[in-house]
Scaffold this motif. Sequence first.
Motif, PDB file in Angstrom:
ATOM      1  N   THR A  32      -4.845   2.518  -4.999  1.00 48.69           N
ATOM      2  CA  THR A  32      -5.602   2.370  -6.254  1.00 48.69           C
ATOM      3  C   THR A  32      -5.936   3.733  -6.838  1.00 48.69           C
ATOM      4  OG1 THR A  32      -6.574   0.320  -5.417  1.00 48.69           O
ATOM      5  CG2 THR A  32      -7.651   1.358  -7.303  1.00 48.69           C
ATOM      6  N   THR A  83     -13.497  11.582   2.274  1.00 43.30           N
ATOM      7  CA  THR A  83     -12.578  10.442   2.214  1.00 43.30           C
ATOM      8  C   THR A  83     -11.531  10.654   1.127  1.00 43.30           C
ATOM      9  OG1 THR A  83     -14.305   8.937   2.987  1.00 43.30           O
ATOM     10  CG2 THR A  83     -12.424   7.949   1.841  1.00 43.30           C
ATOM     11  N   THR A 111       0.813  -1.218   0.000  1.00 47.31           N
ATOM     12  CA  THR A 111       0.000   0.000   0.000  1.00 47.31           C
ATOM     13  C   THR A 111       0.844   1.264   0.000  1.00 47.31           C
ATOM     14  OG1 THR A 111      -0.097   0.038   2.415  1.00 47.31           O
ATOM     15  CG2 THR A 111      -1.821  -1.196   1.262  1.00 47.31           C
ATOM     16  N   GLN A 158      -6.362   2.001  14.040  1.00 47.73           N
ATOM     17  CA  GLN A 158      -7.186   0.867  14.438  1.00 47.73           C
ATOM     18  C   GLN A 158      -6.584   0.192  15.663  1.00 47.73           C
ATOM     19  OE1 GLN A 158     -10.075   0.106  13.056  1.00 47.73           O
ATOM     20  NE2 GLN A 158      -9.944   1.537  11.332  1.00 47.73           N
ATOM     21  N   SER A 167     -13.798   1.885  -9.175  1.00 49.90           N
ATOM     22  CA  SER A 167     -14.988   1.652  -8.356  1.00 49.90           C
ATOM     23  C   SER A 167     -14.852   2.317  -6.997  1.00 49.90           C
ATOM     24  CB  SER A 167     -15.205   0.147  -8.160  1.00 49.90           C
ATOM     25  OG  SER A 167     -16.255  -0.091  -7.242  1.00 49.90           O
ATOM     26  N   LYS A 168     -15.976   2.838  -6.497  1.00 48.87           N
ATOM     27  CA  LYS A 168     -16.007   3.378  -5.143  1.00 48.87           C
ATOM     28  C   LYS A 168     -15.910   2.275  -4.095  1.00 48.87           C
ATOM     29  CE  LYS A 168     -18.809   7.589  -5.633  1.00 48.87           C
ATOM     30  NZ  LYS A 168     -20.052   8.246  -5.177  1.00 48.87           N
ATOM     31  N   GLN A 169     -16.407   1.084  -4.443  1.00 48.50           N
ATOM     32  CA  GLN A 169     -16.475   0.017  -3.457  1.00 48.50           C
ATOM     33  C   GLN A 169     -15.073  -0.408  -3.031  1.00 48.50           C
ATOM     34  OE1 GLN A 169     -19.375  -0.787  -2.285  1.00 48.50           O
ATOM     35  NE2 GLN A 169     -20.488   0.462  -3.762  1.00 48.50           N
ATOM     36  N   GLY A 170     -14.794  -0.284  -1.727  1.00 48.65           N
ATOM     37  CA  GLY A 170     -13.502  -0.707  -1.198  1.00 48.65           C
ATOM     38  C   GLY A 170     -12.328   0.064  -1.766  1.00 48.65           C
ATOM     39  N   LEU A 171     -12.550   1.318  -2.151  1.00 48.14           N
ATOM     40  CA  LEU A 171     -11.484   2.116  -2.775  1.00 48.14           C
ATOM     41  C   LEU A 171     -10.329   2.307  -1.799  1.00 48.14           C
ATOM     42  CD1 LEU A 171     -10.476   3.794  -5.171  1.00 48.14           C
ATOM     43  CD2 LEU A 171     -11.667   5.760  -4.191  1.00 48.14           C
ATOM     44  N   ARG A 172      -9.115   2.012  -2.265  1.00 52.12           N
ATOM     45  CA  ARG A 172      -7.916   2.202  -1.458  1.00 52.12           C
ATOM     46  C   ARG A 172      -7.092   3.348  -2.018  1.00 52.12           C
ATOM     47  NH1 ARG A 172      -4.986  -3.496  -0.635  1.00 52.12           N
ATOM     48  NH2 ARG A 172      -3.801  -2.503  -2.300  1.00 52.12           N
ATOM     49  N   ARG A 173      -6.268   3.914  -1.147  1.00 49.92           N
ATOM     50  CA  ARG A 173      -5.473   5.075  -1.536  1.00 49.92           C
ATOM     51  C   ARG A 173      -4.525   4.731  -2.677  1.00 49.92           C
ATOM     52  NH1 ARG A 173      -0.649   7.936  -0.241  1.00 49.92           N
ATOM     53  NH2 ARG A 173      -1.020  10.190  -0.139  1.00 49.92           N
TER      54      ARG A 173
END
Length: 560
Positions: free
Chosen positions: A546, A456, A357, A416, A538-544
């Motif tokens: 990506t 976000t 990441t 987290q 895609s917005k779904q589960g979008l990671r930085r």
Amino acid sequence: MTGDELVRIPVRDDQDVFAMRKLGREVAESVGLEPQDQIRVATALSEIGRELVEAGTDASVAFLLERDALLVTVDFPAKIGFRSSDGVTLAGRLVDHIELDPAEGRISMVKRLPQGRKPRLSAEEIRARIAATTPTTALDELRRQNQELAETLEEVLQLNTELEETNQGVLALYNQLSEELEETNRGVVALYAELDEKSAQLRAASDAKNRFWATVSHELRTPLNSIIGLVRLLVGPGGEPLAAEQLHQINLIGSSAETLLSLVSELLDMAKAEAGRLDPQPSMVDLVALAERLRMTLHPTTGNDEVRLTVEISQAPQEMMVDEVMLTRILRNLLSNGLKFTEHGEVRLEANLDATTHDLVFTVTDTGIGVPEEHLERVFEEFFQVPGPIQVRSKGTGLGLPYARRLAEALGGALQLTSVAGSGTTATLRLPYRHDGAPVVGRVLVVDDDEEFRATIRRMLTGFAAHVDEASDGLMALEMMTANPPDLALIDLLMPRLDGTALMLRMSDDERLREVPVVVVTVATSRQVPERAHMMISKQGLRRDTLLEAIGSALGPADG
């Protein structure tokens, strides 16, 4: 196409649209949908049928029965180039799923049955029932629609008296079919306006709370500092000798004042965070030196020789571009919590680079009492503290972790916790790693009607973009672009007023905007990539990673 086909009819003119609407309602009733869902299916079909008739093309609609849903497909000639429109958008809000495939010439809609319910009739029984129905006229269908509307208005008036005037207007205008759809859209706009008003009221209440926190915190600090100063004068060198009991009581006053001052400071920090006044000021930070300062500062405060404080940064990059003050506050909070709730063993700070990441990952691990699973997220709520004997003995406000998480989000990262009660806790802070101070892109415009999603994206672009502007719909975005063209635009497809597809067409017609790179970020990834867009993600589960990869690809080698 899946499912058992029940019936198929052509759609060529207005009369066919009436028939399609009536048939949709009857099929929906036959499969077991609730009355309101029957009306939604019928209205969605009439919206799409109206636009196809206006386009001057022949089409056909088929109804299919699935195990737990009604599937409706509308087929039309692919050569007409039918695109997403207001009618398709409204239909999508009335059914559970809609998909437009212009290349195949098909619109597919799904309306699921209530959970646990099976179709009321079999496919054969439904076909027989449909075959026995009589053809409808425009007047019959209009009369049925008015009846449906009257029933719906009765229910709405019971739920929300504030919409009474609007609903009465809709009822009056439903005397003509051409005005029915226009008034439906007015009702949707009115609902959006009411939601906006409620959101504004909530924001105003939140702002008032933050102003109260900030004002009270500032006003309390001065007398508290005075109390602490006077206590130090009384017990310090040169003061009048005090009896043991007097000294004890004055020390209690000083300790209480310092605790209250700490609470006031945390309240002020939280007020700043909630008001969005956290503005990171990135600079090159020596991580090894920062970690060593934390170790030297915190270790003497433990007061417990059975707890070791260890830092290990050697495996991570030695420097990174970040706001040093914010990072220090986050790590100090996590280490202080670990030391506070650990009676034996070790509190350890480590940092590593995640090659997947490209995040720098800080972990603070302790061998303390741990946090029960049901409280792992609640500890990030303001003023919440996990109940237990150590928590009772330890002083705290319950603001440290919420504030640390807000700081992490302001830096474009995330915080987290993982823990097992009685076996220690691990706090994981992930921050985007940058080793130089130059942003990759200058100005980015985020165009999306979802305010939370825009926030976000803004966090994900921290350190990557010099400026991030936001627009809630296509018209606002067009005005902002015209005034100040961005270096790149992130555009959603489904938006009110002017959707993403129409916005990109307007950009193509403008000499100043046609060269602006566009990345489409949408939930509707089953569509073809719009011709104007460089990328679609895609917005779904979008990671930085990506998102940044897509932006780099859209900018091209010269800019990325």
